[in-house]
Design an enzyme around this catalytic site. Structure first.
Site, PDB file in Angstrom:
ATOM      1  N   HIS A 109       0.881  -1.186   0.000  1.00 45.60           N
ATOM      2  CA  HIS A 109       0.000   0.000   0.000  1.00 45.60           C
ATOM      3  C   HIS A 109       0.916   1.232   0.000  1.00 45.60           C
ATOM      4  O   HIS A 109       1.782   1.367  -0.852  1.00 45.60           O
ATOM      5  CB  HIS A 109      -0.923  -0.121   1.223  1.00 45.60           C
ATOM      6  N   HIS A 158      -1.836  -2.220  -9.638  1.00 46.96           N
ATOM      7  CA  HIS A 158      -2.862  -1.594  -8.804  1.00 46.96           C
ATOM      8  C   HIS A 158      -4.090  -2.477  -8.790  1.00 46.96           C
ATOM      9  O   HIS A 158      -4.408  -3.113  -9.801  1.00 46.96           O
ATOM     10  CB  HIS A 158      -3.232  -0.204  -9.345  1.00 46.96           C
ATOM     11  N   ASP A 206       2.980   5.718  -6.645  1.00 40.94           N
ATOM     12  CA  ASP A 206       4.131   5.613  -5.744  1.00 40.94           C
ATOM     13  C   ASP A 206       5.462   5.544  -6.484  1.00 40.94           C
ATOM     14  O   ASP A 206       6.498   5.884  -5.918  1.00 40.94           O
ATOM     15  CB  ASP A 206       3.965   4.390  -4.828  1.00 40.94           C
TER      16      ASP A 206
HETATM   17  C1  COA Z   1      -0.855  -3.273  -5.750  1.00 42.18           C
HETATM   18  C2  COA Z   1      -0.955  -4.777  -5.817  1.00 42.18           C
HETATM   19  C3  COA Z   1      -0.943  -5.334  -4.396  1.00 42.18           C
HETATM   20  C4  COA Z   1      -2.282  -5.126  -6.482  1.00 42.18           C
HETATM   21  O1  COA Z   1      -2.366  -6.465  -6.444  1.00 42.18           O
HETATM   22  P1  COA Z   1      -3.593  -7.374  -6.953  1.00 42.18           P
HETATM   23  O2  COA Z   1      -4.713  -6.567  -7.471  1.00 42.18           O
HETATM   24  O3  COA Z   1      -3.871  -8.294  -5.829  1.00 42.18           O
HETATM   25  O4  COA Z   1      -2.958  -8.102  -8.150  1.00 42.18           O
HETATM   26  P2  COA Z   1      -1.993  -9.323  -8.057  1.00 42.18           P
HETATM   27  O5  COA Z   1      -0.937  -9.103  -7.028  1.00 42.18           O
HETATM   28  O6  COA Z   1      -2.819 -10.563  -7.919  1.00 42.18           O
HETATM   29  O7  COA Z   1      -1.336  -9.263  -9.474  1.00 42.18           O
HETATM   30  C5  COA Z   1      -1.872  -9.865 -10.663  1.00 42.18           C
HETATM   31  C6  COA Z   1      -0.694 -10.407 -11.444  1.00 42.18           C
HETATM   32  O8  COA Z   1       0.187  -9.330 -11.772  1.00 42.18           O
HETATM   33  C7  COA Z   1       1.470  -9.540 -11.148  1.00 42.18           C
HETATM   34  N1  COA Z   1       1.899  -8.285 -10.555  1.00 42.18           N
HETATM   35  C8  COA Z   1       1.104  -7.326 -10.014  1.00 42.18           C
HETATM   36  N2  COA Z   1       1.852  -6.326  -9.552  1.00 42.18           N
HETATM   37  C9  COA Z   1       3.120  -6.659  -9.812  1.00 42.18           C
HETATM   38  C10 COA Z   1       4.345  -6.028  -9.562  1.00 42.18           C
HETATM   39  N3  COA Z   1       4.370  -4.860  -8.940  1.00 42.18           N
HETATM   40  N4  COA Z   1       5.482  -6.627  -9.947  1.00 42.18           N
HETATM   41  C11 COA Z   1       5.445  -7.826 -10.564  1.00 42.18           C
HETATM   42  N5  COA Z   1       4.312  -8.484 -10.834  1.00 42.18           N
HETATM   43  C12 COA Z   1       3.169  -7.902 -10.451  1.00 42.18           C
HETATM   44  C13 COA Z   1       1.221 -10.561 -10.058  1.00 42.18           C
HETATM   45  O9  COA Z   1       2.387 -11.292  -9.746  1.00 42.18           O
HETATM   46  C14 COA Z   1       0.140 -11.406 -10.653  1.00 42.18           C
HETATM   47  O10 COA Z   1       0.715 -12.289 -11.569  1.00 42.18           O
HETATM   48  P3  COA Z   1       0.192 -13.804 -11.694  1.00 42.18           P
HETATM   49  O11 COA Z   1      -1.242 -13.683 -12.104  1.00 42.18           O
HETATM   50  O12 COA Z   1       1.089 -14.401 -12.706  1.00 42.18           O
HETATM   51  O13 COA Z   1       0.353 -14.391 -10.315  1.00 42.18           O
HETATM   52  C15 COA Z   1       0.192  -5.374  -6.630  1.00 42.18           C
HETATM   53  O14 COA Z   1       0.163  -4.859  -7.932  1.00 42.18           O
HETATM   54  C16 COA Z   1       1.545  -5.104  -5.980  1.00 42.18           C
HETATM   55  O15 COA Z   1       1.950  -5.846  -5.080  1.00 42.18           O
HETATM   56  N6  COA Z   1       2.265  -4.030  -6.423  1.00 42.18           N
HETATM   57  C17 COA Z   1       3.526  -3.664  -5.814  1.00 42.18           C
HETATM   58  C18 COA Z   1       3.297  -2.823  -4.566  1.00 42.18           C
HETATM   59  C19 COA Z   1       2.767  -1.444  -4.874  1.00 42.18           C
HETATM   60  O16 COA Z   1       3.275  -0.743  -5.735  1.00 42.18           O
HETATM   61  N7  COA Z   1       1.743  -1.048  -4.123  1.00 42.18           N
HETATM   62  C20 COA Z   1       1.145   0.259  -4.237  1.00 42.18           C
HETATM   63  C21 COA Z   1      -0.218   0.163  -4.799  1.00 42.18           C
HETATM   64  S1  COA Z   1      -0.892   1.773  -5.122  1.00 42.18           S
END
Ligand code: COA
Length: 381
Positions: free
Chosen positions: A226, A270, A323
């Site tokens: 987050h 996101h 971010d």
């Molecule tokens: C923000 C976040 C938690 C959203 O997650 P979500 O909606 O649950 O989506 P998921 O984590 O299930 O991601 C879907 C797919 O994209 C990939 N993915 C998503 N964000 C990614 C990232 N930052 N780096 C690498 N792969 C990523 C996941 O590994 C997943 O791949 P898979 O289907 O092969 O397993 C996720 O994108 C993330 O962890 N980002 C990094 C942290 C971040 O920048 N957070 C700030 C958010 S504003």
């Protein structure tokens, strides 16, 4: 370190589910609106104080309403001596990071607030203004203690963003730095039912108090999935710089290694925005403009950031979130990395408080149910 996942406990994280109604903000792929106003319009034309008023009171302020709102915030900037003392003590603890120090300071402010236990709309609004005014001072005092300098008291002649930068350093910021900080605060102010805001609403929904809900919001925002992502994104870019400095690896190779290791790249992806974050381009452009005035030592971060973004998009079809540019922007502005997420709090306090007020005014306990997948029919004796 995360524990090994249990397949039958795989959760959707409530993805895509409507968890309640709000009149504060709408987040979707085509728009981000605060009480009816589009984010690009607000970033270009409104100050943080105007946006804070919009979120907390519910409408655009007139000139006189804005003037008295700003006056109220300025009058509330000072911290009680006990809070400064707590900051001094906690800042020297080996495991205390700025987000935790901020959380503790907000809790102590609650103990000292005469309206702490009052959850009426009037009390909530008064506390929201006090917290909005005081959180930048907590951040400033904390940075003064960390840097070993005398405490820099708030300057009533400075607007909210400029005063925040001033209190952290003791030096009045340039007009450009104050403007970029102001826009970043506008961009971070509100984002509907994100994890930290939802946390504040769950806490408020039990009719618990604003300071408690905000302390919970800070704990939720701290995580790198987050708000903590703005610090983590910059740490990642620094890591790429170190790893590529020797010339044995370039950014492309670093990224391919990260993909092979299935590493999550911070500042990307996101839950709602799958085709780009409305706020990211606005902040990237502002940050790059700051860097270009400073020269190649600063622009190199944005050049590297462009490479990372292009590879993520080409190979994973994943866009940066706000971010990612925030990390680089605050870095070229000279802000210490561990204060990036506390600064996010200095902005998001307005969104959280608006949601706490909305929840208290239309309350229904938030209590979903779970699908039980554990064992049944076991016997103790
Ligand atoms: C923000 C976040 C938690 C959203 O997650 P979500 O909606 O649950 O989506 P998921 O984590 O299930 O991601 C879907 C797919 O994209 C990939 N993915 C998503 N964000 C990614 C990232 N930052 N780096 C690498 N792969 C990523 C996941 O590994 C997943 O791949 P898979 O289907 O092969 O397993 C996720 O994108 C993330 O962890 N980002 C990094 C942290 C971040 O920048 N957070 C700030 C958010 S504003």
């Amino acid at each position: 370190m995360s524990a090994t996942a249990t397949p039958e406990l795989k959760n959707s994280g409530l993805q895509g589910q409507v968890a309640g109604k709000t009149a504060i903000c709408a987040v979707n792929q085509t728009e981000l609106i605060y009480r009816g106003y589009e984010i690009a319009d607000l970033a270009a034309n409104a100050t943080f104080e105007e946006v804070a008023y919009l979120l907390l009171i519910g409408a655009k302020p007139s000139a006189s309403e804005l003037a008295s709102f700003k006056k109220e915030l300025i009058a509330e900037r000072q911290l009680p001596a006990l809070v400064t003392e707590v900051i001094r003590k906690t800042a020297t603890l080996p495991n205390a990071v700025p987000m935790d120090i901020l959380r503790t300071a907000v809790s102590v402010l609650g103990h000292l607030d005469p309206q702490c236990q009052d959850v009426s709309k009037e009390a909530d609004l008064a506390k929201a203004k006090r917290l909005t005014a005081k959180i930048p001072t907590i951040i400033g005092h904390m940075q003064n203690v960390i840097d070993g300098r005398d405490i820099v008291e708030p300057d009533p002649s400075l607007d909210h963003a400029a005063n925040l930068l001033y209190m952290m350093t003791g030096t009045k910021p340039s007009a450009e730095a104050a403007h970029v900080m102001d826009v970043s605060l506008v961009l971070y102010a509100e984002h509907d039912f994100n994890a930290s805001t939802f946390t504040t609403r769950v806490i408020a929904g039990t009719l618990s108090d604003m300071h408690g809900a905000v302390a919970g919001g800070i704990a939720a925002l701290k995580g790198p999935l987050h708000g903590g992502a703005n610090e983590a994104a910059m740490d990642m870019l620094k890591e790429i710089k170190v790893d590529t400095a020797s010339g044995t690896m370039n950014v492309e190779q670093w990224m391919q290694r990260a993909f092979t290791e299935k590493r999550k790249l911070m500042g990307f992806g996101h839950r709602v925005y799958k085709n780009g974050d409305h706020r990211a381009t606005i902040l990237n452009d502002l940050g790059r403009a700051v860097a270009e005035k400073q020269g190649p030592d600063s622009t190199k971060w944005f050049d590297m950031g462009d490479q990372v973004q292009a590879i993520m998009l080409r190979d994973k079809n994943i866009f940066p979130n706000v971010d990612f540019p925030c990390g680089m922007t605050y870095f070229v502005m000279g802000i210490p990395v561990p204060q990036y997420t506390p600064i996010f709090v200095a902005s998001r306090i307005t969104g959280w408080a608006a949601h706490i007020i909305e929840q208290h005014s239309n309350n229904k306990l938030i209590r979903p149910i779970a699908e039980y997948v554990g064992p049944t029919n076991l016997r103790w004796k």
